[in-house]
Scaffold this active site. Sequence first.
Site, PDB file in Angstrom:
ATOM      1  N   ARG A   1     -22.058 -11.277  41.024  1.00  0.00           N
ATOM      2  CA  ARG A   1     -21.233 -10.201  41.558  1.00  0.00           C
ATOM      3  C   ARG A   1     -20.933  -9.122  40.507  1.00  0.00           C
ATOM      4  NH1 ARG A   1     -18.386 -15.014  41.550  1.00  0.00           N
ATOM      5  NH2 ARG A   1     -16.314 -15.145  40.589  1.00  0.00           N
TER       6      ARG A   1
ATOM      7  N   ALA B   1       0.819   6.205   4.428  1.00  0.00           N
ATOM      8  CA  ALA B   1      -0.310   6.842   5.128  1.00  0.00           C
ATOM      9  C   ALA B   1      -1.617   6.121   4.883  1.00  0.00           C
ATOM     10  CB  ALA B   1      -0.438   8.315   4.737  1.00  0.00           C
TER      11      ALA B   1
ATOM     12  N   GLU C   1     -15.878 -15.927  35.202  1.00  0.00           N
ATOM     13  CA  GLU C   1     -14.546 -16.194  35.753  1.00  0.00           C
ATOM     14  C   GLU C   1     -14.050 -17.574  35.322  1.00  0.00           C
ATOM     15  OE1 GLU C   1     -11.742 -15.428  36.437  1.00  0.00           O
ATOM     16  OE2 GLU C   1     -11.713 -14.623  38.482  1.00  0.00           O
TER      17      GLU C   1
ATOM     18  N   TYR D   1      -6.911 -21.305  48.863  1.00  0.00           N
ATOM     19  CA  TYR D   1      -5.674 -21.918  48.385  1.00  0.00           C
ATOM     20  C   TYR D   1      -5.005 -22.759  49.464  1.00  0.00           C
ATOM     21  CZ  TYR D   1      -5.916 -19.580  43.917  1.00  0.00           C
ATOM     22  OH  TYR D   1      -6.313 -19.190  42.673  1.00  0.00           O
TER      23      TYR D   1
ATOM     24  N   ASN E   1     -14.475 -12.966  48.150  1.00  0.00           N
ATOM     25  CA  ASN E   1     -13.216 -12.233  48.283  1.00  0.00           C
ATOM     26  C   ASN E   1     -12.857 -12.065  49.755  1.00  0.00           C
ATOM     27  OD1 ASN E   1     -13.996 -10.099  45.471  1.00  0.00           O
ATOM     28  ND2 ASN E   1     -12.636 -11.862  45.522  1.00  0.00           N
TER      29      ASN E   1
ATOM     30  N   TYR F   1      -5.829 -20.925  31.794  1.00  0.00           N
ATOM     31  CA  TYR F   1      -5.820 -19.581  31.220  1.00  0.00           C
ATOM     32  C   TYR F   1      -5.903 -19.639  29.693  1.00  0.00           C
ATOM     33  CZ  TYR F   1      -5.145 -16.516  35.238  1.00  0.00           C
ATOM     34  OH  TYR F   1      -5.336 -15.781  36.380  1.00  0.00           O
TER      35      TYR F   1
ATOM     36  N   ARG G   1     -12.887  -4.884  37.568  1.00  0.00           N
ATOM     37  CA  ARG G   1     -13.398  -6.049  38.281  1.00  0.00           C
ATOM     38  C   ARG G   1     -14.679  -5.672  39.010  1.00  0.00           C
ATOM     39  NH1 ARG G   1      -8.680  -8.582  41.880  1.00  0.00           N
ATOM     40  NH2 ARG G   1     -10.376 -10.012  42.430  1.00  0.00           N
ATOM     41  N   HIS G   2     -15.457  -6.672  39.337  1.00  0.00           N
ATOM     42  CA  HIS G   2     -16.646  -6.464  40.164  1.00  0.00           C
ATOM     43  C   HIS G   2     -16.226  -5.900  41.509  1.00  0.00           C
ATOM     44  CE1 HIS G   2     -15.318  -9.967  42.433  1.00  0.00           C
ATOM     45  NE2 HIS G   2     -15.107 -10.556  41.266  1.00  0.00           N
TER      46      HIS G   2
ATOM     47  N   PHE H   1      -0.273   0.416  11.298  1.00  0.00           N
ATOM     48  CA  PHE H   1      -1.332   0.287  12.302  1.00  0.00           C
ATOM     49  C   PHE H   1      -2.012  -1.075  12.173  1.00  0.00           C
ATOM     50  CE2 PHE H   1      -5.821   0.566  13.365  1.00  0.00           C
ATOM     51  CZ  PHE H   1      -5.776   1.049  14.659  1.00  0.00           C
TER      52      PHE H   1
ATOM     53  N   LEU I   1      -0.313  12.945  11.098  1.00  0.00           N
ATOM     54  CA  LEU I   1       0.077  12.111  12.231  1.00  0.00           C
ATOM     55  C   LEU I   1       1.421  11.439  11.951  1.00  0.00           C
ATOM     56  CD1 LEU I   1      -0.946  11.086  15.005  1.00  0.00           C
ATOM     57  CD2 LEU I   1      -1.871   9.098  13.808  1.00  0.00           C
TER      58      LEU I   1
ATOM     59  N   HIS J   1     -14.040 -10.366  35.795  1.00  0.00           N
ATOM     60  CA  HIS J   1     -13.319 -11.026  36.868  1.00  0.00           C
ATOM     61  C   HIS J   1     -11.812 -10.978  36.616  1.00  0.00           C
ATOM     62  CE1 HIS J   1     -17.278 -12.731  37.975  1.00  0.00           C
ATOM     63  NE2 HIS J   1     -17.442 -12.764  36.666  1.00  0.00           N
TER      64      HIS J   1
ATOM     65  N   GLY K   1       0.815  -1.210   0.000  1.00  0.00           N
ATOM     66  CA  GLY K   1       0.000   0.000   0.000  1.00  0.00           C
ATOM     67  C   GLY K   1       0.846   1.257   0.000  1.00  0.00           C
TER      68      GLY K   1
END
Length: 722
Positions: free
Chosen positions: A579, A322, A600, A611, A534, A640, A527-528, A327, A442, A666, A319
């Site tokens: 929550r 600009a 969550e 834990y 908690n 995860y 987060r909530h 980006f 820019l 969460h 291209g």
Amino acid sequence: MASSGGISDQLFVSVKLESPRLAELDLAPHLFGSHPVAGSWDPCKALPLERAATSVWEFSCVVPSQHESLDFKFVLKREDDSSQYIIEEGPNRPLGCQSNEFEMRTAVFKLNEGKEVLECKVQIETEMLSPFDLAASWRAHQEYFQPSRVRGTHDVTINPGLEGRAKNGFASGLELDLEKYVVPTPNMGSGVVYAANLTENPRSLLQTGSSSNNDTTKDILHSSTKGDSSSNHYVNTMKSAIGGHAPSLEEQRAMFVDRGVGSPNFARPTKETFSMSNFKLDSDSKGMPAAEGAVAAAAVADQMYGPKEDRKLAIVLVGLPARGKTFTAAKLTRYLRWLGHETKHFNVGKYRRLKHGTNQTADFFRGDNREGVEARNEVAALAMEDMLSWMQEGGQVGIFDATNSTRIRRNMLMKMAEGKCKIIFLETLCNDQDVLERNIRLKVQQSPDYAEQTDFEAGVQDFKERLTYYEKVYEPVEEGSYIKMIDMVSGKGGQIKINDISGYLPGRIVFFLVNCHLTPRPILLTRHGESMDNVRGRIGGDSSLSEVGELYSRKLASFVEKRLKSERTASIWTSTLQRTILTAHPIIGFPKIQWRALDEINAGVCDGMTYDEIKKSKPEEYESRRKDKLRYRYPRGESYLDVIQRLEPVIIELERQRAPVVVIAHQAVLRALYAYFADKPLEEVPNIEIPLHTIIEIQMGVAGVQEKRYKLMDAIHPTAGL
């Protein structure tokens, strides 16, 4: 193949009328007109508008797109006597049926035999939709009436109006000046950084040979001789294409060999043995993404059945300057890394500046400047060699960022990649002069090419002259596999064309690019409020808010009201757990949407435990999680990497949205979302700091991604970290 509207597309029509006085006067708005919007010009058969709020009525329908025009008018009828009516003053309202439109107008009615005039605000919106979009809209409409299985609330709720916000009272003690709550951003800077500076450092031009983004550039070899190996390789590549001698400019322009991916001339291995004994399925396998689910399945299939070179993918940008290439490349790099693909962004401009300096004028980019052309082709070859070397070491996707505006340049790159990787050209085209002017200014403001230019307007003029030289020799992509993005950056529609695109990953790339745009808007992540679990130190669960959490919900409502007071189209997203829903409850005046994908991380058999309890009762699980928190999957739960896979639709929708979004979710989920915007390595995701009662504002726009944090209050109790 183009994604433009076809004959099967339908026109969605939305009409809204607003007037606080209609209810007082016991009048209800209707519309009548030509088929198929209203069906009849008889006022007695006018169709009623549905009441959406205290002073808002709306009407929506779907009509075939082939209708050239539709006309209608509003009419007011009394609730107790529909035979009496008041027709809107003025001519009929024409409705175009061939494009997306949005307009705000006024409807005028004369009451009491013309003695009184009533003005109503009118909003008319039309949008071309495919049958798939219509089906999805209908499904969402149906789900609106189904109660949530979590809390008995609707999955989608639209508050009655902005006037209700004042009922909050906001007895939260939040001060008017939001800047007082700003705290440092530990992970991502708030300033604007030139995107090309964040790309890979040219290891072929570094004495140390390192390719890390964070390596120092003090040891860069600013000068190199023409006899070095990289230059010889470039010359030999060019010589081999035209019969053994160095090409002249005329020969470069005339030379073009059609060797696109998939063409008969493209060298592919004919036979390749495969055995499970030498194929590793673990996450450390060379060339395999760090991913679960669909991404991992697709990678395994490619390893087992795909051609060898197709396992490596090079996205080659094409291209004029600009046009948003860097980006787009940066966004695509961030997306693929987040999905687990080993991806790097190679910017040829960075190579040019390191090898030839930053003080090149527009003359350096002239098409008839032989030395300039050779110098630019040489650094392009160096960058390509670096990218191919990195792929041989295990890299999966290389983003090659340059103008690549001539067939001779693209042909050189394809010859270098033969048998090593699959090339897909990504061409960005923009015809919007306002967007181009903004991008040019820019570019001059941020680019190192103009860092020493004290006269900004002189820099703009020089860049426009450079652009003119590129335009004279520009040749659109017509060879090989390609994706063309036409006027996509403005966020006002556009078109995308693809040719010879197949496979899981190229398909995901196309889908991602379709939803990208440059419209500036903030995304607020939080987060909530503090929950009862908690306070107890327990993970997972579906507990309600503590008193501290309820206070935060009120402070958050006050913050959202102040921060987004002028953003009528903003929306609030929550998970389906109570929550987050309760945290969003005090926020009034914005639609709220529940996402199951925002729930969550599923702790499986460990859900609801502390834990300490996990360490005592399940020591092996505790130790496995400690060693590899990213890949560890709770028994009957998630890892995860699993969370990242289910969050991909959320990321795509956040990219597609053009209005602000507040995401109330969460810790594990927000870690994954934040890692996407901050371009964090996957290994860092489980340890990203997402504190309670803090708002992370991500600003999306043409300048890239910036972050700002607001801490509304301190957390009293330490929170368990999933």
